[in-house]
Scaffold this motif. Structure first.
Motif, PDB file in Angstrom:
ATOM      1  N   ALA A  24     -11.871 -42.096 -13.144  1.00  0.00           N
ATOM      2  CA  ALA A  24     -11.793 -41.352 -11.963  1.00  0.00           C
ATOM      3  C   ALA A  24     -11.201 -39.873 -12.494  1.00  0.00           C
ATOM      4  O   ALA A  24     -10.313 -39.858 -13.270  1.00  0.00           O
ATOM      5  N   THR A  25     -11.736 -38.987 -11.857  1.00  0.00           N
ATOM      6  CA  THR A  25     -11.450 -37.426 -12.267  1.00  0.00           C
ATOM      7  C   THR A  25     -10.958 -36.882 -10.822  1.00  0.00           C
ATOM      8  O   THR A  25     -11.505 -36.790  -9.610  1.00  0.00           O
ATOM      9  N   VAL A  26      -9.539 -36.107 -10.688  1.00  0.00           N
ATOM     10  CA  VAL A  26      -9.106 -35.535  -9.853  1.00  0.00           C
ATOM     11  C   VAL A  26      -9.005 -34.076 -10.274  1.00  0.00           C
ATOM     12  O   VAL A  26      -8.484 -33.759 -11.196  1.00  0.00           O
ATOM     13  N   HIS A  27      -9.608 -33.429  -9.420  1.00  0.00           N
ATOM     14  CA  HIS A  27      -9.631 -31.850  -9.474  1.00  0.00           C
ATOM     15  C   HIS A  27      -8.696 -31.217  -8.675  1.00  0.00           C
ATOM     16  O   HIS A  27      -8.300 -31.550  -7.466  1.00  0.00           O
ATOM     17  N   ILE A  28      -7.577 -30.370  -9.434  1.00  0.00           N
ATOM     18  CA  ILE A  28      -6.633 -29.564  -8.689  1.00  0.00           C
ATOM     19  C   ILE A  28      -7.099 -28.445  -8.623  1.00  0.00           C
ATOM     20  O   ILE A  28      -7.318 -27.549  -9.630  1.00  0.00           O
ATOM     21  N   SER A  29      -7.463 -27.769  -7.512  1.00  0.00           N
ATOM     22  CA  SER A  29      -7.776 -26.419  -7.031  1.00  0.00           C
ATOM     23  C   SER A  29      -7.460 -26.144  -5.645  1.00  0.00           C
ATOM     24  O   SER A  29      -7.398 -27.202  -4.876  1.00  0.00           O
ATOM     25  N   ASN A  30      -7.296 -24.951  -5.185  1.00  0.00           N
ATOM     26  CA  ASN A  30      -7.081 -24.504  -3.844  1.00  0.00           C
ATOM     27  C   ASN A  30      -5.923 -25.260  -3.290  1.00  0.00           C
ATOM     28  O   ASN A  30      -5.995 -25.751  -2.081  1.00  0.00           O
ATOM     29  N   VAL A  31      -4.729 -25.571  -4.269  1.00  0.00           N
ATOM     30  CA  VAL A  31      -3.603 -26.162  -3.876  1.00  0.00           C
ATOM     31  C   VAL A  31      -3.696 -27.439  -3.323  1.00  0.00           C
ATOM     32  O   VAL A  31      -3.169 -27.823  -2.267  1.00  0.00           O
ATOM     33  N   ARG A  32      -4.774 -28.292  -3.843  1.00  0.00           N
ATOM     34  CA  ARG A  32      -4.881 -29.625  -3.391  1.00  0.00           C
ATOM     35  C   ARG A  32      -5.618 -30.608  -4.483  1.00  0.00           C
ATOM     36  O   ARG A  32      -6.243 -29.983  -5.290  1.00  0.00           O
ATOM     37  N   PHE A  33      -5.462 -31.594  -4.030  1.00  0.00           N
ATOM     38  CA  PHE A  33      -6.003 -32.795  -5.163  1.00  0.00           C
ATOM     39  C   PHE A  33      -7.390 -33.101  -4.265  1.00  0.00           C
ATOM     40  O   PHE A  33      -7.510 -33.424  -3.328  1.00  0.00           O
ATOM     41  N   ASP A  34      -8.492 -33.175  -5.196  1.00  0.00           N
ATOM     42  CA  ASP A  34      -9.841 -33.478  -4.661  1.00  0.00           C
ATOM     43  C   ASP A  34     -10.386 -34.563  -5.449  1.00  0.00           C
ATOM     44  O   ASP A  34     -10.659 -34.014  -6.499  1.00  0.00           O
ATOM     45  N   PRO A  35     -10.769 -35.694  -5.226  1.00  0.00           N
ATOM     46  CA  PRO A  35     -10.547 -36.348  -4.033  1.00  0.00           C
ATOM     47  C   PRO A  35      -8.950 -36.892  -4.041  1.00  0.00           C
ATOM     48  O   PRO A  35      -8.224 -36.768  -4.936  1.00  0.00           O
ATOM     49  N   GLN A  36      -8.212 -37.133  -2.768  1.00  0.00           N
ATOM     50  CA  GLN A  36      -7.011 -37.355  -2.737  1.00  0.00           C
ATOM     51  C   GLN A  36      -6.627 -38.799  -2.988  1.00  0.00           C
ATOM     52  O   GLN A  36      -5.676 -39.128  -3.332  1.00  0.00           O
ATOM     53  N   GLU A  37      -7.708 -39.715  -2.755  1.00  0.00           N
ATOM     54  CA  GLU A  37      -7.625 -41.201  -2.974  1.00  0.00           C
ATOM     55  C   GLU A  37      -8.813 -41.349  -4.166  1.00  0.00           C
ATOM     56  O   GLU A  37      -9.898 -41.223  -3.843  1.00  0.00           O
ATOM     57  N   VAL A  38      -8.335 -42.263  -5.107  1.00  0.00           N
ATOM     58  CA  VAL A  38      -9.506 -42.853  -5.799  1.00  0.00           C
ATOM     59  C   VAL A  38      -8.997 -44.362  -6.133  1.00  0.00           C
ATOM     60  O   VAL A  38      -7.960 -44.694  -5.891  1.00  0.00           O
ATOM     61  N   SER A  39     -10.078 -45.120  -6.486  1.00  0.00           N
ATOM     62  CA  SER A  39     -10.091 -46.564  -6.842  1.00  0.00           C
ATOM     63  C   SER A  39     -10.404 -46.830  -8.144  1.00  0.00           C
ATOM     64  O   SER A  39     -11.534 -46.312  -8.551  1.00  0.00           O
ATOM     65  N   ILE A  40      -9.553 -47.410  -8.959  1.00  0.00           N
ATOM     66  CA  ILE A  40     -10.053 -47.793 -10.395  1.00  0.00           C
ATOM     67  C   ILE A  40      -9.581 -49.108 -10.900  1.00  0.00           C
ATOM     68  O   ILE A  40      -8.776 -50.044 -10.059  1.00  0.00           O
ATOM     69  N   PRO A  41     -10.162 -49.898 -11.800  1.00  0.00           N
ATOM     70  CA  PRO A  41      -9.884 -51.162 -12.186  1.00  0.00           C
ATOM     71  C   PRO A  41      -8.555 -51.082 -12.902  1.00  0.00           C
ATOM     72  O   PRO A  41      -7.969 -50.189 -13.520  1.00  0.00           O
ATOM     73  N   LEU A  42      -7.925 -52.507 -12.964  1.00  0.00           N
ATOM     74  CA  LEU A  42      -6.768 -52.581 -13.825  1.00  0.00           C
ATOM     75  C   LEU A  42      -7.007 -52.105 -15.089  1.00  0.00           C
ATOM     76  O   LEU A  42      -8.107 -52.532 -15.814  1.00  0.00           O
ATOM     77  N   GLY A  43      -6.142 -51.311 -15.847  1.00  0.00           N
ATOM     78  CA  GLY A  43      -6.573 -50.697 -17.173  1.00  0.00           C
ATOM     79  C   GLY A  43      -7.331 -49.599 -17.090  1.00  0.00           C
ATOM     80  O   GLY A  43      -7.425 -48.995 -18.444  1.00  0.00           O
ATOM     81  N   GLY A  44      -7.667 -48.957 -15.820  1.00  0.00           N
ATOM     82  CA  GLY A  44      -8.633 -47.790 -15.805  1.00  0.00           C
ATOM     83  C   GLY A  44      -7.565 -46.460 -15.878  1.00  0.00           C
ATOM     84  O   GLY A  44      -6.448 -46.549 -15.749  1.00  0.00           O
TER      85      GLY A  44
END
Length: 102
Positions: A24-44
């Motif tokens: 999963a990739t979370v972008h940090i821009s416009n003073v926020r995290f996008d997306p705010q929630e992500v789901s990954i497998p164990l070991g992800g």
């Protein structure tokens, strides 16, 4: 000796010593995290991409990880424990997100 050195160079060149794949990739821009929630497998692995025109941020989950102060790079973390991990920017505490690890 020369053969061992050549084998080591080939391993590095073929990517065997590379970083883990990103789930999963979370972008940090416009003073926020996008997306705010992500789901990954164990070991992800999650990668945060700091792209907020040089504005400094620090991605932090108490006792789990800390990106350090960053303005224009990336930070990766691999999650080996199941559950929900809430994180925030210690510089901008209103910025928060959640990683769901299952």
């Amino acid at each position: 000796m020369r053969t061992a050195l050549l084998a080591s160079v080939l391993l590095l060149a073929t990517g065997c010593a590379s970083e883990p794949d990103v789930d999963a990739t979370v972008h940090i821009s416009n003073v926020r995290f996008d997306p705010q929630e992500v789901s990954i497998p164990l070991g992800g692995t999650v990668e945060w991409q700091f792209d907020d025109e040089g504005l400094l941020h620090e991605v932090h989950a108490d006792g789990v990880f800390d990106s350090g102060v960053n303005g224009d790079s990336t930070f990766r973390f691999t999650f080996d424990t199941p559950g929900d991990v809430e994180y925030h920017c210690s510089i901008h505490p209103y910025m928060s997100g959640t990683i769901h690890v299952s």
